[in-house]
Design a protein around this motif. Structure first.
Motif, mmCIF file in Angstrom:
data_model
loop_
_atom_site.group_PDB
_atom_site.id
_atom_site.type_symbol
_atom_site.label_atom_id
_atom_site.label_comp_id
_atom_site.label_asym_id
_atom_site.label_seq_id
_atom_site.Cartn_x
_atom_site.Cartn_y
_atom_site.Cartn_z
ATOM 1 N N ALA A 270 0.832 -1.207 0.000
ATOM 2 C CA ALA A 270 0.000 0.000 0.000
ATOM 3 C C ALA A 270 0.866 1.257 0.000
ATOM 4 C CB ALA A 270 -0.938 -0.010 1.194
ATOM 5 N N VAL A 271 1.944 1.244 0.771
ATOM 6 C CA VAL A 271 2.848 2.398 0.826
ATOM 7 C C VAL A 271 3.544 2.590 -0.517
ATOM 8 C CG1 VAL A 271 4.947 3.297 1.892
ATOM 9 C CG2 VAL A 271 3.190 2.238 3.318
ATOM 10 N N LEU A 272 4.001 1.486 -1.123
ATOM 11 C CA LEU A 272 4.686 1.575 -2.408
ATOM 12 C C LEU A 272 3.769 2.139 -3.498
ATOM 13 C CD1 LEU A 272 6.695 -1.782 -2.415
ATOM 14 C CD2 LEU A 272 7.613 0.519 -2.131
ATOM 15 N N GLU A 273 2.510 1.793 -3.423
ATOM 16 C CA GLU A 273 1.572 2.266 -4.436
ATOM 17 C C GLU A 273 1.348 3.782 -4.362
ATOM 18 O OE1 GLU A 273 -0.474 0.745 -7.212
ATOM 19 O OE2 GLU A 273 1.547 0.000 -6.907
ATOM 20 N N GLN A 274 1.696 4.383 -3.230
ATOM 21 C CA GLN A 274 1.512 5.824 -3.089
ATOM 22 C C GLN A 274 2.634 6.626 -3.751
ATOM 23 O OE1 GLN A 274 1.036 6.627 1.076
ATOM 24 N NE2 GLN A 274 -0.741 5.287 1.285
ATOM 25 N N GLY A 275 3.734 5.973 -4.029
ATOM 26 C CA GLY A 275 4.865 6.655 -4.654
ATOM 27 C C GLY A 275 4.849 6.479 -6.160
ATOM 28 N N SER A 276 5.176 7.516 -6.884
ATOM 29 C CA SER A 276 5.131 7.453 -8.348
ATOM 30 C C SER A 276 6.166 6.484 -8.912
ATOM 31 C CB SER A 276 5.350 8.849 -8.939
ATOM 32 O OG SER A 276 6.604 9.383 -8.508
ATOM 33 N N ARG A 277 7.328 6.406 -8.274
ATOM 34 C CA ARG A 277 8.386 5.547 -8.779
ATOM 35 C C ARG A 277 8.203 4.085 -8.383
ATOM 36 N NH1 ARG A 277 14.024 8.957 -7.800
ATOM 37 N NH2 ARG A 277 13.476 10.790 -9.076
ATOM 38 N N THR A 278 7.443 3.846 -7.327
ATOM 39 C CA THR A 278 7.316 2.468 -6.803
ATOM 40 C C THR A 278 5.928 1.888 -7.013
ATOM 41 O OG1 THR A 278 6.771 3.367 -4.617
ATOM 42 C CG2 THR A 278 9.081 2.846 -5.051
ATOM 43 N N ARG A 279 5.076 2.601 -7.734
ATOM 44 C CA ARG A 279 3.692 2.152 -7.871
ATOM 45 C C ARG A 279 3.601 0.760 -8.492
ATOM 46 N NH1 ARG A 279 0.946 6.771 -10.183
ATOM 47 N NH2 ARG A 279 1.150 7.516 -8.043
ATOM 48 N N GLY A 280 4.393 0.483 -9.481
ATOM 49 C CA GLY A 280 4.338 -0.822 -10.122
ATOM 50 C C GLY A 280 4.774 -1.949 -9.203
ATOM 51 N N VAL A 281 5.746 -1.658 -8.349
ATOM 52 C CA VAL A 281 6.212 -2.673 -7.403
ATOM 53 C C VAL A 281 5.109 -3.018 -6.421
ATOM 54 C CG1 VAL A 281 7.919 -3.217 -5.638
ATOM 55 C CG2 VAL A 281 8.583 -1.876 -7.642
ATOM 56 N N GLY A 282 4.394 -1.981 -5.937
ATOM 57 C CA GLY A 282 3.295 -2.236 -5.014
ATOM 58 C C GLY A 282 2.216 -3.092 -5.638
ATOM 59 N N ALA A 283 1.861 -2.789 -6.888
ATOM 60 C CA ALA A 283 0.843 -3.582 -7.572
ATOM 61 C C ALA A 283 1.313 -5.019 -7.767
ATOM 62 C CB ALA A 283 0.517 -2.939 -8.921
ATOM 63 N N TRP A 284 2.605 -5.188 -8.057
ATOM 64 C CA TRP A 284 3.159 -6.541 -8.234
ATOM 65 C C TRP A 284 3.059 -7.351 -6.937
ATOM 66 C CZ3 TRP A 284 8.002 -8.431 -6.233
ATOM 67 C CH2 TRP A 284 8.339 -9.696 -6.707
ATOM 68 N N LEU A 285 3.401 -6.714 -5.807
ATOM 69 C CA LEU A 285 3.311 -7.402 -4.524
ATOM 70 C C LEU A 285 1.874 -7.771 -4.186
ATOM 71 C CD1 LEU A 285 5.799 -5.410 -2.243
ATOM 72 C CD2 LEU A 285 5.951 -7.828 -2.868
ATOM 73 N N GLU A 286 0.958 -6.811 -4.420
ATOM 74 C CA GLU A 286 -0.440 -7.092 -4.114
ATOM 75 C C GLU A 286 -1.000 -8.199 -4.982
ATOM 76 O OE1 GLU A 286 -2.215 -3.250 -4.603
ATOM 77 O OE2 GLU A 286 -2.133 -2.819 -2.450
#
Length: 337
Positions: A270-286
């Protein structure tokens, strides 16, 4: 999150897991196994569940009955009855709540004992010989619950000779590293010499969720496998191996480090998805299933850290308080006091 069954999982190392293997996080609690078997349960699949709360709202009770081999396969637990009390943190309870917990524990024990001995509950237990077994290492706090409970029990075998009272004897067999003997081997000799009618084993367990550490008490008539929760498999203490019914009381005091880490994945994503550079990583984890997440975490932690177990900082006080509550429940169940 429940894993998708029957799928092939590719780990980051590029190795493939065997097709058809399902994801399991080690737990001794039938309640957590039932949660992991969501969608596979139900009376038609050999699992029956009842849940209720006491009037004061401080104790939640769950009854899980595994009725046949189909249910046992879905749950990963032997056929039998599992009663679970969720009570909240022992250090936060006042004397009144502890009294209520002891009374509920006694009611559950009486029910399981009558079921095992094929007796009517109102008949009580006159002349019944109960061998209480305190499993665990008394010198390791998270593993010392069983020995501490035995230290608080009223042992009556030498004084209850008239047949009108139950007979309680007790043993703390230690662990194999101390004795060089399996607990089952020790108990077989005691059973042969003292001829008890019922064994009541008390042990510390391992949980899947950190919120259940020291807050959950499990009762079962299926016996127990000492050390299984932390991967230290010993011969089981069951009616099949010992020849007499075996009841077990357990409280989870440890949880695997990998399971704790997995519980943080959703928050991290959820935190990663809030960042523009890490949004894809957050979606991948979820988007990862529970199996992929768990094995990824184990690889990141490495073989040393992934085998660690975590216990709460107040475990000393928790085990002390629970040992008194459990011993009081045993007294009320068999002595009626």
């Amino acid at each position: 999150m429940r894993p998708r069954e029957g799928r092939r999982t590719v780990r980051r190392t590029g190795k493939k897991r065997e097709k058809g293997k399902t994801f399991e996080v080690r737990t001794d609690l039938a309640l957590e196994s039932r949660e992991g078997a969501a969608g596979r349960g139900g009376a038609e699949n050999g699992i029956e569940v009842r849940e209720w709360k006491e009037k004061n709202g401080g104790i939640s009770l769950t009854e899980v009955e595994v009725k046949n081999e189909k249910g046992a396969k879905a749950m990963g637990k032997p056929v039998g009855l599992y009663l679970t009390l969720e009570t909240g943190r022992a250090g936060d309870q006042d004397d009144g709540v502890r009294e209520d917990v002891a009374e509920e524990l006694a009611a559950g024990l009486r029910r399981l004992a009558c079921r095992a001995l094929k007796r009517k509950e109102e008949a009580g237990f006159p002349g019944i010989h109960v061998l209480a077994v305190g499993l665990g290492n008394p010198y390791v706090t998270p593993d010392s619950l069983g020995p501490r409970v035995l230290g608080n029990l009223r042992i009556s075998r030498k004084i209850a000779e008239d047949g009108d009272l139950p007979v309680v004897s007790g043993i703390v067999p230690g662990v194999m590293a101390q004795t060089g003997m399996e607990t089952a081997e020790i108990l077989k000799g005691i059973i042969r010499e003292t001829k008890p009618d019922l064994i009541l084993a008390v042990d510390a367990l391992a949980a899947r969720s950190i919120r259940r550490l020291g807050t959950t008490i499990q009762l079962t008539d299926t016996g127990i496998h000492p050390g299984s929760g932390v991967g230290n498999h010993r011969h089981g203490l069951t009616e099949e191996t010992l020849g007499i019914p075996v009841l077990a009381i357990g409280v989870p005091t440890v949880v695997g480090a990998a399971a704790v880490a997995q519980d943080t994945v959703a928050a991290v994503a959820a935190v990663l998805e809030q960042g523009s550079r890490t949004r894809g990583v957050g979606a991948w984890l979820e988007g990862m299933g529970g199996e992929e997440q768990y094995h990824l975490i184990r690889e990141v932690l490495g073989p040393e850290l992934s085998q660690l177990y975590v216990t709460p900082p107040d475990i000393d006080e928790t085990v002390k308080l629970l040992s008194f509550t459990i011993s009081e429940g045993i007294h009320r169940a068999f002595y009626g006091i």
